[in-house]
Design a protein around this motif. Sequence first.
Motif, PDB file in Angstrom:
ATOM      1  N   MET A   1      14.543  14.593  -9.399  1.00 29.27           N
ATOM      2  CA  MET A   1      14.014  15.879  -9.755  1.00 29.27           C
ATOM      3  C   MET A   1      14.258  16.819  -8.579  1.00 29.27           C
ATOM      4  N   PRO A   2      14.853  17.983  -8.827  1.00 26.20           N
ATOM      5  CA  PRO A   2      15.113  18.887  -7.714  1.00 26.20           C
ATOM      6  C   PRO A   2      13.820  19.420  -7.110  1.00 26.20           C
ATOM      7  N   GLU A   3      13.825  19.600  -5.815  1.00 20.42           N
ATOM      8  CA  GLU A   3      12.671  20.174  -5.135  1.00 20.42           C
ATOM      9  C   GLU A   3      12.737  21.685  -5.279  1.00 20.42           C
ATOM     10  N   PRO A   4      11.587  22.354  -5.321  1.00 23.24           N
ATOM     11  CA  PRO A   4      11.592  23.812  -5.443  1.00 23.24           C
ATOM     12  C   PRO A   4      12.212  24.451  -4.206  1.00 23.24           C
ATOM     13  N   ARG A   5      12.812  25.602  -4.417  1.00 20.59           N
ATOM     14  CA  ARG A   5      13.466  26.296  -3.310  1.00 20.59           C
ATOM     15  C   ARG A   5      12.491  27.127  -2.489  1.00 20.59           C
ATOM     16  N   THR A   6      11.377  27.531  -3.093  1.00 19.97           N
ATOM     17  CA  THR A   6      10.386  28.322  -2.368  1.00 19.97           C
ATOM     18  C   THR A   6       9.011  27.763  -2.668  1.00 19.97           C
ATOM     19  N   MET A   7       8.005  28.307  -1.994  1.00 18.42           N
ATOM     20  CA  MET A   7       6.641  27.850  -2.219  1.00 18.42           C
ATOM     21  C   MET A   7       6.004  28.498  -3.440  1.00 18.42           C
ATOM     22  N   THR A   8       6.630  29.518  -4.008  1.00 24.75           N
ATOM     23  CA  THR A   8       6.076  30.165  -5.197  1.00 24.75           C
ATOM     24  C   THR A   8       6.954  29.854  -6.387  1.00 24.75           C
ATOM     25  N   ILE A   9       6.334  29.873  -7.566  1.00 22.14           N
ATOM     26  CA  ILE A   9       7.096  29.659  -8.787  1.00 22.14           C
ATOM     27  C   ILE A   9       6.707  30.729  -9.774  1.00 22.14           C
ATOM     28  N   ASN A  10       7.575  30.928 -10.741  1.00 22.49           N
ATOM     29  CA  ASN A  10       7.231  31.795 -11.848  1.00 22.49           C
ATOM     30  C   ASN A  10       6.180  31.087 -12.689  1.00 22.49           C
ATOM     31  N   THR A  11       5.446  31.839 -13.469  1.00 25.36           N
ATOM     32  CA  THR A  11       4.465  31.230 -14.354  1.00 25.36           C
ATOM     33  C   THR A  11       5.182  30.215 -15.238  1.00 25.36           C
ATOM     34  N   PRO A  12       4.672  28.991 -15.313  1.00 29.43           N
ATOM     35  CA  PRO A  12       5.356  28.001 -16.148  1.00 29.43           C
ATOM     36  C   PRO A  12       5.249  28.375 -17.625  1.00 29.43           C
ATOM     37  N   ILE A  13       6.314  28.131 -18.334  1.00 31.59           N
ATOM     38  CA  ILE A  13       6.351  28.330 -19.779  1.00 31.59           C
ATOM     39  C   ILE A  13       6.204  26.953 -20.403  1.00 31.59           C
ATOM     40  N   VAL A  14       5.263  26.809 -21.328  1.00 33.39           N
ATOM     41  CA  VAL A  14       5.059  25.537 -22.007  1.00 33.39           C
ATOM     42  C   VAL A  14       5.524  25.694 -23.450  1.00 33.39           C
ATOM     43  N   ARG A  15       6.225  24.698 -23.925  1.00 29.05           N
ATOM     44  CA  ARG A  15       6.693  24.691 -25.307  1.00 29.05           C
ATOM     45  C   ARG A  15       6.627  23.273 -25.850  1.00 29.05           C
ATOM     46  N   THR A  16       6.709  23.176 -27.160  1.00 28.67           N
ATOM     47  CA  THR A  16       6.778  21.859 -27.786  1.00 28.67           C
ATOM     48  C   THR A  16       8.116  21.229 -27.418  1.00 28.67           C
ATOM     49  N   ALA A  17       8.078  20.001 -26.985  1.00 29.29           N
ATOM     50  CA  ALA A  17       9.302  19.299 -26.595  1.00 29.29           C
ATOM     51  C   ALA A  17      10.018  18.773 -27.832  1.00 29.29           C
ATOM     52  N   SER A  18      11.309  18.562 -27.681  1.00 29.05           N
ATOM     53  CA  SER A  18      12.123  17.995 -28.751  1.00 29.05           C
ATOM     54  C   SER A  18      12.869  16.778 -28.208  1.00 29.05           C
ATOM     55  N   ALA A  19      13.643  16.152 -29.056  1.00 29.21           N
ATOM     56  CA  ALA A  19      14.400  14.967 -28.657  1.00 29.21           C
ATOM     57  C   ALA A  19      15.312  15.268 -27.470  1.00 29.21           C
ATOM     58  N   LYS A  20      15.807  16.499 -27.371  1.00 26.74           N
ATOM     59  CA  LYS A  20      16.704  16.839 -26.258  1.00 26.74           C
ATOM     60  C   LYS A  20      15.987  16.860 -24.903  1.00 26.74           C
ATOM     61  N   ASP A  21      14.646  16.834 -24.915  1.00 27.21           N
ATOM     62  CA  ASP A  21      13.870  16.867 -23.679  1.00 27.21           C
ATOM     63  C   ASP A  21      13.462  15.483 -23.181  1.00 27.21           C
ATOM     64  N   ILE A  22      13.752  14.439 -23.930  1.00 24.85           N
ATOM     65  CA  ILE A  22      13.287  13.094 -23.578  1.00 24.85           C
ATOM     66  C   ILE A  22      13.815  12.641 -22.222  1.00 24.85           C
ATOM     67  N   GLU A  23      15.075  12.894 -21.948  1.00 23.39           N
ATOM     68  CA  GLU A  23      15.658  12.485 -20.663  1.00 23.39           C
ATOM     69  C   GLU A  23      14.941  13.182 -19.503  1.00 23.39           C
ATOM     70  N   ALA A  24      14.710  14.483 -19.638  1.00 23.00           N
ATOM     71  CA  ALA A  24      14.015  15.236 -18.584  1.00 23.00           C
ATOM     72  C   ALA A  24      12.585  14.733 -18.414  1.00 23.00           C
TER      73      ALA A  24
ATOM     74  N   ALA B   1       6.729  21.746 -19.682  1.00 19.94           N
ATOM     75  CA  ALA B   1       6.546  22.974 -18.912  1.00 19.94           C
ATOM     76  C   ALA B   1       7.817  23.220 -18.112  1.00 19.94           C
ATOM     77  N   GLU B   2       8.245  24.463 -18.128  1.00 19.01           N
ATOM     78  CA  GLU B   2       9.470  24.828 -17.425  1.00 19.01           C
ATOM     79  C   GLU B   2       9.217  26.077 -16.589  1.00 19.01           C
ATOM     80  N   THR B   3      10.025  26.232 -15.557  1.00 17.60           N
ATOM     81  CA  THR B   3      10.005  27.447 -14.754  1.00 17.60           C
ATOM     82  C   THR B   3      11.443  27.796 -14.423  1.00 17.60           C
ATOM     83  N   SER B   4      11.652  29.022 -14.024  1.00 25.34           N
ATOM     84  CA  SER B   4      13.014  29.425 -13.681  1.00 25.34           C
ATOM     85  C   SER B   4      13.255  29.243 -12.190  1.00 25.34           C
ATOM     86  N   ASP B   5      14.493  29.029 -11.874  1.00 25.70           N
ATOM     87  CA  ASP B   5      14.961  28.758 -10.529  1.00 25.70           C
ATOM     88  C   ASP B   5      16.291  29.520 -10.419  1.00 25.70           C
ATOM     89  N   PRO B   6      16.758  29.826  -9.226  1.00 31.66           N
ATOM     90  CA  PRO B   6      18.052  30.520  -9.133  1.00 31.66           C
ATOM     91  C   PRO B   6      19.187  29.806  -9.876  1.00 31.66           C
TER      92      PRO B   6
END
Length: 163
Positions: free
Chosen positions: A1-24, A56-61
């Motif tokens: 899992m990649p480490e965050p680049r900064t100490m702050t993050i954007n507000t996490p977005i939560v969504r219903t997961a699907s089969a494509k998210d199982i690996e993550a 839950a997801e957040t954006s990164d560069p």
Amino acid sequence: MPEPRTMTINTPIVRTASAKDIEAMGKLFEAAFDEPYGAAAIADLLKPPSAWALIAETSDPEGILPVGFLIGSTAADEAEILSLGVSPGYRRKRVGVALLNFMVHHAKSKGAEKFFLEVAADNAAAIALYGAAGFKRVGLRRNYYKRRGGIFVDALILRRDSI
């Protein structure tokens, strides 16, 4: 899992997961719990028709990063959290809170009025998170979790009623 680049993050977005998210979710589980659980085990948890997952997801560069997950199950008027994990670099950044808030609304839409979970008695951070979300201790399972080195830890059973 990649480490965050900064100490702050954007507000996490939560969504219903699907089969494509199982690996993550498998990678998040391994990072969050330091256990070799993986995508195949996540897929097995999601086989019953009563099971569902959130991510839950957040954006990164570099794009969108999965930073947390919740696997739950709903039956009749009860929902159970089977697993909730947050990537270590994103803990204490409201990812768990966002997952729990979304879970309550998601499970309520499926008819749930009572919410349950088990948590290791030695997991103070998780116990604090669940307590802040309105969960109260209603039971105990002795020696429920097995840790490395043959150590056993009790599980607290927590409950929250719908508000």
